[in-house]
Every structure is written in C-alpha cells, then in structure tokens.
Design an enzyme around this catalytic site. Structure first.
Site: not given
Ligand code: NDP
Length: 297
Positions: A46, A51, A80, A113
């Site tokens: 994931d 990120y 996402k 997200h």
C-alpha cells in the site's frame, strides 16, 4: 511460508487480506522493507502519491520481479489520488504520474485518498487546511477514476476515508462501483457499523493504522499493552501486535500494518494460524475509545 488468504472484489479481482503499509517509510528503508516483505511472502503493498515514496517502492518491486522472486501478476499494488488533484481532468494525469513514479503499467487498486479536495495550487500539506479547501465534488473525481479503469491504468478503483453518507451518494451516480474503502480500524476504532454498511454494498474494507500507530505522534493509547491484550498474547503465544492484527482481520478487514523492521514485517504476517473466540473479540471491542490516529479537522 505463511499463506495469506485472499479477498474477492465485486469485479472478480482479488486482494491479499494482509498488506504492507508504507506511510513514513522512506528511501533506503522502504526499499529494504519491500524486498524483505516480498521475500517473506507479502504480495500486497500500500502506498500513495502523498507518501512521496512511490519511486523507491517501484524500484524494489521491479528488482524482485527481475530477480524472479515474483511476477507483476503475483503482486497487488495500491496507490492513491491526493486531495489537490480531484478535478476530473486531473485524475488520469495524476494516476499516470504515480505509474511513472512506480515504473509500472498499472496499479491493482487506485483510491481517492480522502473525500475532500484542496485547491490545486496549494501545498500537498497545507499549513491551514481551511484556506486550502476547494469545492470539487468527489462525484466529479470519481468520473476521472472510472476513466483510469477504462484506460487500463487501474484494475480496480475505490475510496478511502469515506463515510456511509458519502458512499451512498457515490453509489447513486457511479458507473463503475468502488470495490474497496480504506479506513482506520484498530482496537480503539472498530468501525463495526461502517464495515457492515460496506459489506452490504459489496465494498471490501482495508484497515489502516491497524496497530494504532505505535510510536506515532497522536499520543493516543493504542491498548497494545492493556491486560486484555497481554493475556491473549500469552494464551496464543503471540505478540500484542499479532493479537491486534488478528482482531482487525476477524472484524472483516484486510490490515496493512506498516513496518520497516525485518523482524516485525515477519511477525505481522503470522496471524493466520490461530483465531480469537467471539468472547475474546467482544472483550477487545470493549477496549475501544473511538479515538482516531488519523483525524482531519
Ligand atoms: P500502523 O498501525 O501500521 O503502525 C505503524 C508503526 O508501528 C510503525 O511505527 C512501526 O514501526 C510500528 N510497528 C509495526 N509493526 C510492529 C510490531 N509488530 N510491534 C510493534 N510496533 C510495530 O500505522 P500506519 O498509520 O502506518 O498505518 C498502516 C498503513 O496504512 C500506512 O503505512 C499506510 O500505508 C496506510 N494508511 C492509510 C491512510 C489513509 O488515509 N488511507 C492513513 C494512514 C495510514 P517500524 O516501522 O519502525 O517497525
């Protein structure tokens, strides 16, 4: 090697019921963690544009494909769409950017997200969220997500941090149904009602922060050292983290614990050789305070 069960989506695609989380996993540590996890048998990873580690994750994945450990088809990779890119025409290019970062042709699952949008020109991490918000409706965003499936960029699409009201609204206009909702589920936040609601609408649930983010900055007691959890750990000869992950799994979700520590990556997947009784899951449920690790003002 631990056998990880799979969950079947409403569109027939399958997702391993446990994955590796990667929020705050950076550079060399995330590369090492991904390779270690794949060697151990993890097949579900994931990540998210937000990120900032898609490049490193892609490099590690491609190395494991090149060395013959896995094929691309063996892996299940989620990324996402971040809040700044919710306008319909921004979704496909942003998905393509994530694919370029990852060095992959497709992702298995692409998620919105969060349901709320930021203005495009804002920082990804705005200092003042109230000033950054835009009124782009997630129904518009979803049309862009559907286009990602049509163009073969994503095998499946879903949502994250959506509540039942938002899902109901989305289902009324979606041409391609969301197959998954990724939400916080842990000892404090059991999400019984939302999980039930998702099940009724053929939406699978992925559990983020399944350990309650030990060592995180929330200051919330994640209950891993409570007497209920410690006693169960002793009974099953498991660690408190394994009891928490097994609980989250038995609540009907796919946990995605994050770790960059080899011993913990291994520990976190060893949850499929025992089960908690209903009295035990009820006792754990009673520990929950409803306090969330990931709360958006
Ligand atoms: P987790 O509950 O997975 O906790 C991660 C922390 O726990 C890390 O500090 C890790 O340390 C530590 N840890 C891991 N395993 C163990 C263990 N066995 N015993 C003790 N400590 C352990 O929190 P996250 O918030 O990271 O959630 C997991 C994933 O979910 C994220 O990484 C991300 O992929 C996703 N996520 C999605 C969100 C969304 O909005 N959709 C929001 C938040 C997360 P170490 O790495 O040092 O081992």
């Amino acid at each position: 090697m631990t056998n990880i069960p799979v969950i079947t989506f409403s569109n027939g695609h399958k997702m391993p019921a446990l994955g590796l989380g990667t929020y705050k996993s950076e550079e060399e540590s995330v590369k090492k963690a991904i390779k270690e996890a794949i060697n151990l048998g993890y097949r579900h990873i994931d990540t998210a544009f937000y990120y900032g580690n898609e490049r490193e994750i892609g490099e590690a994945v491609r190395e494991k494909i090149e060395d013959g450990t896995v094929t691309r088809e063996d892996l299940f990779i989620t990324t996402k769409l971040w809040n700044n890119f919710h306008r319909e025409e921004r979704v496909v290019p942003t998905c393509k950017q994530s694919l370029a970062n990852l060095g992959l042709d497709y992702v298995d699952l692409y998620l919105i997200h969060w349901p709320m949008a930021y203005k495009e020109e804002e920082d990804l991490r705005p200092k003042d969220i109230s000033l950054a918000e835009s009124d782009v409706d997630y129904l518009e965003t979803w049309r862009g997500m559907e286009e990602c499936v049509r163009q073969g960029l994503a095998r499946s699409i879903g949502i994250s941090n959506f509540n039942s009201e938002q899902i109901t609204r989305l289902l009324k206009s979606a041409k391609i149904a969301p197959v998954n909702n990724q939400i916080e589920v842990n000892i404090n936040v059991n999400q019984e009602k939302l999980i039930d609601f998702c099940k009724k609408h053929n939406i699978t649930v992925t559990a983020y922060s399944p350990l309650g983010q030990p060592g995180g900055s929330s200051g919330i007691d994640n209950k891993l050292d409570s007497s209920v959890i410690m006693l169960l750990a002793k009974k099953y000869n498991k660690t408190p983290a394994q009891i928490a992950l097994r609980y989250v799994y038995q609540e009907g979700t796919a946990p995605i614990p994050k770790s960059v520590t080899a011993s913990r990556i291994k520990e976190n997947m060893e949850i499929f050789d025992f089960s908690l009784t209903s009295d035990e899951t009820n006792a754990i449920r009673k520990l929950g305070t409803g306090e969330r690790v990931a709360s958006f003002p």
